[in-house]
Design an enzyme around this catalytic site. Structure first.
Site, PDB file in Angstrom:
ATOM      1  N   ASP A 125      -4.671  47.646 -21.441  1.00  0.00           N
ATOM      2  CA  ASP A 125      -3.858  46.873 -22.567  1.00  0.00           C
ATOM      3  C   ASP A 125      -2.785  47.665 -23.028  1.00  0.00           C
ATOM      4  OD1 ASP A 125      -3.269  44.766 -24.210  1.00  0.00           O
ATOM      5  OD2 ASP A 125      -4.518  45.668 -25.810  1.00  0.00           O
ATOM      6  N   TYR A 126      -1.861  48.303 -22.113  1.00  0.00           N
ATOM      7  CA  TYR A 126      -0.560  48.775 -22.483  1.00  0.00           C
ATOM      8  C   TYR A 126       0.309  47.378 -22.721  1.00  0.00           C
ATOM      9  CZ  TYR A 126      -1.674  53.490 -20.870  1.00  0.00           C
ATOM     10  OH  TYR A 126      -1.994  54.927 -21.081  1.00  0.00           O
ATOM     11  N   GLU A 127       1.122  47.596 -23.672  1.00  0.00           N
ATOM     12  CA  GLU A 127       2.137  46.486 -24.217  1.00  0.00           C
ATOM     13  C   GLU A 127       3.502  46.871 -24.346  1.00  0.00           C
ATOM     14  OE1 GLU A 127       0.428  44.580 -27.617  1.00  0.00           O
ATOM     15  OE2 GLU A 127      -1.826  44.372 -26.535  1.00  0.00           O
ATOM     16  N   HIS A 128       3.753  48.244 -24.031  1.00  0.00           N
ATOM     17  CA  HIS A 128       5.065  48.791 -24.263  1.00  0.00           C
ATOM     18  C   HIS A 128       5.161  49.811 -23.085  1.00  0.00           C
ATOM     19  CE1 HIS A 128       5.362  47.198 -28.249  1.00  0.00           C
ATOM     20  NE2 HIS A 128       4.204  47.604 -28.511  1.00  0.00           N
ATOM     21  N   GLN A 150      -4.152  37.381 -22.921  1.00  0.00           N
ATOM     22  CA  GLN A 150      -4.244  37.005 -24.604  1.00  0.00           C
ATOM     23  C   GLN A 150      -3.575  35.933 -24.892  1.00  0.00           C
ATOM     24  OE1 GLN A 150      -2.959  40.613 -26.838  1.00  0.00           O
ATOM     25  NE2 GLN A 150      -2.763  41.921 -24.967  1.00  0.00           N
TER      26      GLN A 150
END
Length: 305
Positions: A153-156, A215
Site C-alpha cells: 500500500d505504498y502511496e508516495h 481503493q
C-alpha cells in the site's frame, strides 16, 4: 489426412479455451478483508465479528521501512518496523484469533499514506539492497507475529515505476519461494502516479499477486451505483485477470458508501459472477458503529446466488 488435421485442430482449440488458467476470469468467492491497527483506537481482533462462512483476512496497518523516531522518521532502505497498534494487536493476539477461528488469516500492509505526520515514501537506494533488507526484516516480523501474507500500500514514490515493480515483485516472489507467506495483495487507487507504479508491477509480476485491494473509497464522495460499476469494470481491465475486491471506507472518506448503495452494487457484481470479495478500511473506524457493515458484507458473501 484432412480429417486428422481437423481432429488435431479441435483438440488444440479445446485446450486453449478450457485448460489455460491464465485466461480464466475470477468468479464469485467469499473473501472478506479488513485493515486494522493504523489509527490506535484500541480495536482488538476479537472485537470484529467473524462469520464462519467467509475466508477472513485481517490486514495489520502498517509496517513501514522508516525509523521509529517520533520527531522525524526517515527512510531505511527496506528495513521495516512495525507502526500498528502493538498494545492490542500483539503476536499472542494473532495466535489467539487464528486458533479461535480456523477461517482467519492475518497479513501486514506495507507503506501506507503517512508516517509521523508526513508522507511515507517508497525510497530504495537500489533494487538489490532494498530487496535484501526487506526480505530479512519482514521475514522476522512475519515469523514473530505468525502472519500469512503481505499487502502493498505504498502511496508516495521517490522511485520510478520500473524500480518499484522490480523491488516489490522480487520481494513477494522471494517471500513466497521461501515459504514465509502464502498470499500477497496490492492496494492501488485511481491516481496517475499510483496507477503507473502499480500497473508496472502488475505487468511484470501479476502471477505472484493474489488479490487487488483496489481503493474504491478513494473516488469522490457521493459515488453512485452506476459510477461504481463503471469504475469496477475499468479496474478489471487495468488489472486484467486479477482478483479485484469491492471496497468501502467506514471513515467517512469517499466512494460508494453502504448507505448509498454499496451492497446493491455488490449484489449486481455477484449476479454477474464478478464479486471476488469485499474489503473495508478500517476496523478502527468501524468500532464506533458496532461493525454493522462488516456483518452485512459477510452475510452477502455467504449467500449463494
Amino acid at each position: 489426412m484432412e480429417l486428422s488435421k481437423i481432429i488435431v485442430s479441435f483438440f488444440v482449440l479445446h485446450f486453449l479455451l478450457f485448460q489455460s488458467p491464465i485466461y480464466a476470469a475470477p468468479g464469485n468467492s467469499n473473501i472478506f478483508r479488513e485493515y486494522i491497527g493504523a489509527e490506535f483506537n484500541n480495536v482488538k481482533f476479537s472485537d470484529v465479528p467473524i462469520h464462519s462462512g467467509v475466508e477472513f483476512h485481517f490486514i495489520l496497518s502498517f509496517a513501514i521501512d522508516y525509523t521509529m523516531s517520533s520527531s522525524s522518521p526517515s527512510p531505511t532502505n527496506g528495513q521495516f518496523n512495525v507502526f500498528w497498534d502493538t498494545d492490542n494487536l500483539t503476536p499472542s493476539a494473532v495466535s489467539a484469533i487464528k486458533n479461535q477461528h480456523s477461517n482467519v488469516k492475518v497479513a501486514l500492509s506495507l507503506g501506507g499514506d503517512s508516517v509521523g505526520g508526513s508522507s511515507a515514501y517508497f525510497n530504495p537506494s537500489s533494487v538489490d539492497s532494498w530487496v535484501s533488507n526487506a526480505v530479512s526484516s519482514l521475514t522476522d516480523i512475519i515469523k514473530q507475529y505468525n502472519l500469512d501474507g503481505i499487502d502493498i500500500d505504498y502511496e508516495h514514490f521517490q522511485a520510478d515505476p520500473n524500480t518499484f515493480a522490480e523491488c516489490i515483485g522480487k520481494l513477494i516472489t522471494t517471500l513466497k519461494n521461501n515459504g514465509v507467506i502464502s498470499f500477497a495483495s496490492i492496494a492501488p487507487y485511481d491516481d496517475d502516479e499510483i496507477q503507473s507504479h502499480y500497473k508496472a508491477l502488475w505487468k511484470s509480476y501479476s502471477q505472484v499477486i493474489d488479490y487487488v485491494n483496489f481503493q474504491f473509497y478513494a473516488y469522490d464522495k457521493g459515488t453512485t451505483v452506476s459510477q461504481f460499476m463503471d469504475y469496477f469494470s475499468t479496474q478489471r481491465s487495468n488489472y486484467e485477470g486479477g482478483r479485484i475486491l469491492a471496497s468501502f471506507g467506514t471513515d467517512g472518506s469517499g466512494g460508494l458508501s453502504p448507505e448509498n448503495g454499496f451492497f446493491t452494487a455488490c449484489s449486481e457484481l455477484k449476479s454477474k459472477g464478478e464479486l471476488v470479495g469485499i474489503f473495508v478500511w478500517s476496523a478502527d473506524d468501524s468500532k464506533s458503529n458496532g461493525f454493522k457493515y462488516e456483518k452485512q458484507s459477510q452475510a452477502l458473501l455467504t449467500i449463494s446466488h
